[in-house]
Design a protein around this motif. Structure first.
Motif, short mmCIF file in Angstrom:
data_model
loop_
_atom_site.label_atom_id
_atom_site.label_comp_id
_atom_site.label_asym_id
_atom_site.label_seq_id
_atom_site.Cartn_x
_atom_site.Cartn_y
_atom_site.Cartn_z
N ARG A 46 3.50 -30.81 42.96
CA ARG A 46 4.89 -30.33 42.85
C ARG A 46 5.72 -31.19 41.90
NH1 ARG A 46 6.26 -25.80 45.61
NH2 ARG A 46 4.86 -25.34 47.34
N HIS A 49 4.84 -29.95 38.57
CA HIS A 49 5.32 -28.58 38.40
C HIS A 49 6.83 -28.55 38.19
CE1 HIS A 49 4.95 -24.28 38.51
NE2 HIS A 49 5.78 -24.18 39.53
N LEU A 53 8.81 -26.95 35.07
CA LEU A 53 9.88 -25.97 35.23
C LEU A 53 11.16 -26.42 34.52
CD1 LEU A 53 9.24 -25.06 38.96
CD2 LEU A 53 8.92 -23.54 36.98
N ASP A 58 13.74 -23.28 33.89
CA ASP A 58 13.72 -22.35 35.03
C ASP A 58 14.30 -23.08 36.24
OD1 ASP A 58 13.21 -20.51 37.01
OD2 ASP A 58 11.12 -20.16 36.42
N GLU A 61 13.62 -21.65 39.97
CA GLU A 61 12.29 -21.98 40.48
C GLU A 61 12.16 -23.49 40.71
OE1 GLU A 61 8.58 -20.87 41.97
OE2 GLU A 61 10.37 -19.70 41.53
N ARG A 64 13.77 -24.25 44.00
CA ARG A 64 12.90 -23.82 45.10
C ARG A 64 11.76 -24.82 45.31
NH1 ARG A 64 8.50 -21.25 46.40
NH2 ARG A 64 7.71 -20.82 44.34
N ASN A 65 11.14 -25.26 44.24
CA ASN A 65 10.03 -26.22 44.34
C ASN A 65 10.50 -27.59 44.79
OD1 ASN A 65 7.10 -25.46 43.21
ND2 ASN A 65 8.65 -24.07 42.39
#
Length: 126
Positions: A46, A49, A53, A58, A61, A64-65
């Motif tokens: 994560r 990621h 992002l 983004d 997203e 959210r992550n």
């Protein structure tokens, strides 16, 4: 002529040893190691990621992550990482791009330190 100072931010990872002890009491050594290892793997994923992002802009997203990262970190007692992740979400919500960049860099540093600290604390082997 003024002197240039290079900042090297260093802060230790904050871990809640009681949370880990509780996990080991509830699940036993094998079960707790399993949960902690899976959580560490997911946190590492994560963190990368979230950075990707950010590069893609983004933010929805990414938010959210980051919330998911907080939940995982909290589960295994990474209170400091949870705290820094909250700051990232605040920067996203406030649309403060400069603060987001700085706080995201802090999240990456803190995440790495937290993963190392919990690995050393538990002396886990995969």
């Amino acid at each position: 002529m003024q002197e240039v100072v290079t900042l090297a931010p260093r802060e230790g990872a904050r871990l809640d040893a009681d949370r880990l002890d509780s996990l080991y009491s509830q699940l036993g050594p094998r079960g707790a190691e399993n949960v902690v290892c899976r959580a560490m793997e997911e946190l590492a994923y994560r963190l990368g990621h979230i950075d990707r992002l950010y590069c893609q802009a983004d933010l929805a997203e990414m938010r959210r992550n980051t919330r998911a990262l907080m939940a995982i970190a909290d589960q295994i007692g990474m209170t400091g990482l949870t705290h820094v992740a909250k700051h990232v979400i605040t920067c996203i919500d406030d649309t403060d791009e400069t603060a987001l960049a700085a706080t995201l860099a802090r999240l990456a540093r803190y995440g790495e330190r937290s993963l190392t600290a919990i690995w050393e604390l538990q002396d886990l082997s995969i």
